[in-house]
Design a protein around this motif. Sequence first.
Motif, PDB file in Angstrom:
ATOM      1  N   ALA A 142       0.833  -1.201   0.000  1.00 28.09           N
ATOM      2  CA  ALA A 142       0.000   0.000   0.000  1.00 28.09           C
ATOM      3  C   ALA A 142       0.870   1.254   0.000  1.00 28.09           C
ATOM      4  O   ALA A 142       2.072   1.216   0.269  1.00 28.09           O
ATOM      5  N   HIS A 143       0.232   2.391  -0.320  1.00 30.55           N
ATOM      6  CA  HIS A 143       0.935   3.682  -0.369  1.00 30.55           C
ATOM      7  C   HIS A 143       0.154   4.695   0.449  1.00 30.55           C
ATOM      8  O   HIS A 143      -1.079   4.742   0.379  1.00 30.55           O
ATOM      9  N   ILE A 144       0.852   5.482   1.247  1.00 31.90           N
ATOM     10  CA  ILE A 144       0.219   6.494   2.089  1.00 31.90           C
ATOM     11  C   ILE A 144       0.846   7.841   1.801  1.00 31.90           C
ATOM     12  O   ILE A 144       2.067   7.950   1.611  1.00 31.90           O
ATOM     13  N   ILE A 177      -3.872  12.913  14.236  1.00 34.41           N
ATOM     14  CA  ILE A 177      -3.729  12.489  12.841  1.00 34.41           C
ATOM     15  C   ILE A 177      -2.271  12.226  12.502  1.00 34.41           C
ATOM     16  O   ILE A 177      -1.943  11.315  11.724  1.00 34.41           O
ATOM     17  N   LEU A 178      -1.339  12.989  13.102  1.00 35.05           N
ATOM     18  CA  LEU A 178       0.082  12.737  12.871  1.00 35.05           C
ATOM     19  C   LEU A 178       0.501  11.387  13.440  1.00 35.05           C
ATOM     20  O   LEU A 178       1.258  10.638  12.811  1.00 35.05           O
ATOM     21  N   ILE A 184       0.665   4.069  10.635  1.00 33.47           N
ATOM     22  CA  ILE A 184       0.318   3.316   9.421  1.00 33.47           C
ATOM     23  C   ILE A 184       1.513   3.250   8.485  1.00 33.47           C
ATOM     24  O   ILE A 184       1.790   2.209   7.866  1.00 33.47           O
ATOM     25  N   LYS A 185       2.242   4.362   8.351  1.00 31.03           N
ATOM     26  CA  LYS A 185       3.419   4.364   7.474  1.00 31.03           C
ATOM     27  C   LYS A 185       4.468   3.367   7.956  1.00 31.03           C
ATOM     28  O   LYS A 185       5.066   2.645   7.151  1.00 31.03           O
ATOM     29  N   LEU A 191       6.295  -4.130   6.053  1.00 33.33           N
ATOM     30  CA  LEU A 191       5.781  -5.231   5.247  1.00 33.33           C
ATOM     31  C   LEU A 191       6.543  -5.331   3.930  1.00 33.33           C
ATOM     32  O   LEU A 191       7.039  -4.338   3.408  1.00 33.33           O
ATOM     33  N   PRO A 192       6.628  -6.535   3.359  1.00 35.69           N
ATOM     34  CA  PRO A 192       7.265  -6.677   2.047  1.00 35.69           C
ATOM     35  C   PRO A 192       6.416  -6.044   0.966  1.00 35.69           C
ATOM     36  O   PRO A 192       5.187  -5.988   1.081  1.00 35.69           O
ATOM     37  N   LYS A 193       7.081  -5.532  -0.077  1.00 38.14           N
ATOM     38  CA  LYS A 193       6.349  -4.929  -1.186  1.00 38.14           C
ATOM     39  C   LYS A 193       5.602  -5.968  -1.995  1.00 38.14           C
ATOM     40  O   LYS A 193       4.599  -5.681  -2.630  1.00 38.14           O
ATOM     41  N   ASP A 194       6.091  -7.216  -1.971  1.00 36.95           N
ATOM     42  CA  ASP A 194       5.466  -8.312  -2.711  1.00 36.95           C
ATOM     43  C   ASP A 194       4.512  -9.047  -1.780  1.00 36.95           C
ATOM     44  O   ASP A 194       4.955  -9.671  -0.822  1.00 36.95           O
ATOM     45  N   PRO A 195       3.177  -9.002  -2.016  1.00 39.89           N
ATOM     46  CA  PRO A 195       2.243  -9.686  -1.117  1.00 39.89           C
ATOM     47  C   PRO A 195       2.458 -11.182  -1.041  1.00 39.89           C
ATOM     48  O   PRO A 195       2.150 -11.812  -0.032  1.00 39.89           O
TER      49      PRO A 195
END
Length: 471
Positions: A142-144, A177-178, A184-185, A191-195
């Motif tokens: 995911a991307h945040i 919120i910060l 979350i970031k 986590l790995p980029k590859d699911p």
Amino acid sequence: MQKSTNSDIPVETLNPTRQGTGAVQMRIKNANSHHDRLSQSKSMILTEVGKVTEPISRHRRNHSQHILKDVIPPLEQLMVEKEGYLQKAKIADGGKKLRKNWTTSWIVLSSRKIEFYKESKQQALSNMKTGNKPESVDLCGAHIEWAKEKSSRKNVFQITTLSGNEFLLQSDIDFIILDWFHAIKNAIDRLPKDPSSHSRNLELFKIQRSSSTELLSHYDSDTKEQKPEHRKSLMFRLHHSASDTSDKNRVKSRLKKFITRRPSLKTLQEKGLIKDQIFGSHLHTLCERENSTVPRFVKQCIEAVEKRGLDVDGIYRVSGNLATIQKLRFIVNQEEKLNLDDSQWEDIHVVTGALKMFFRDLPEPLFPYSFFEQFVEAIKKQDNNTRIEVIKSLVQKLPPPNRDTMKVLFGHLTKIVARASKNLMSTHSLGIVFGPTLLRAENESGNMAVHMVYQNQIAELMLSAYDQIFS
């Protein structure tokens, strides 16, 4: 610190006339036990600053956990990391744009996913029998990012998943919120980029909990002989892995045969199994098929832009979401019923992007190749009236689909220029956008930069002198 030996025993203890051999053996035993304590304490010697060498465990279960601790994620990583109330809006589902609708949700963040509840998790779990399941978001890949432009509210950030889902999260309190953004970031970065690699780690975690002794037999094979039942299970797995490989090879061979035997695209089109597409078709062929001189899709896009896009800042200059544009292109090519007022085409830049893509994909541009040099020579003339007259005569010589489509398109663009005070799109700006799209040489062997200047100037003149050219 010296090593204790039997030579350290006092001489009088060796006199058999005063003490028996039992006393001597007791002294020796005590000395040896003292030596053992000294040797055992060596396992606690500091090898690095602040690091204590762990004693080697001889228990099989502990040994398996030491072996697997770097491979399998511990149970703590699957625990809840953060939870609380935030404002949430889902703006895309699988790439499909949704209307923004803010709701208050109870957010639960774990190491690999986020869950959205309508109330606190404890209350939600008690209401699960009614079928109200929480919405779950996988954070793998995911991307945040902060998304100030997506909402008029303050403190808004966006989460985009690999599946194309997009969520906005917001809170009026800055530090809350910060804190959520960084939590979350950090979870995403861990986590790995590859699911697929993440799913393999989870599978290993399940294996550890259910059958750690079987895995231990694999890692201890070099030190201890495997038990018969372990050897049987290993042979069973090897047999099935070999059969799986043979099945995959058979599937590959069948796919190759299918691909080599399948009919060509031309054959399928001749049989009527595949219809001609809208994007990528020749303009005259498309107009003949629709029994018109202006493609239906061009008229639909122009109508949508004039209805809700004339005052939009940067219209035709700002790019829309490419994935949504490709989705619109697919629907048009399948000749499905198109409604550009649908919420999924709410972004007008998607409509303008699709219209520009239609003209770029034409096998021959709107200004035909055979007329390119003539239009360039006309724009080179010094006298403006002469330029207009020559270009007017060239336009009248164009085939009807090219001439009529050109008239409709540039007539629409003059309406854009008339609202330049609001949309900030002047004649010069539209010339830069549409010049290379509508007019290009068949063989770009010459100076492309010079051609681009002429292309822009021709498009500008078509706009500024529209009434004279198309009168």
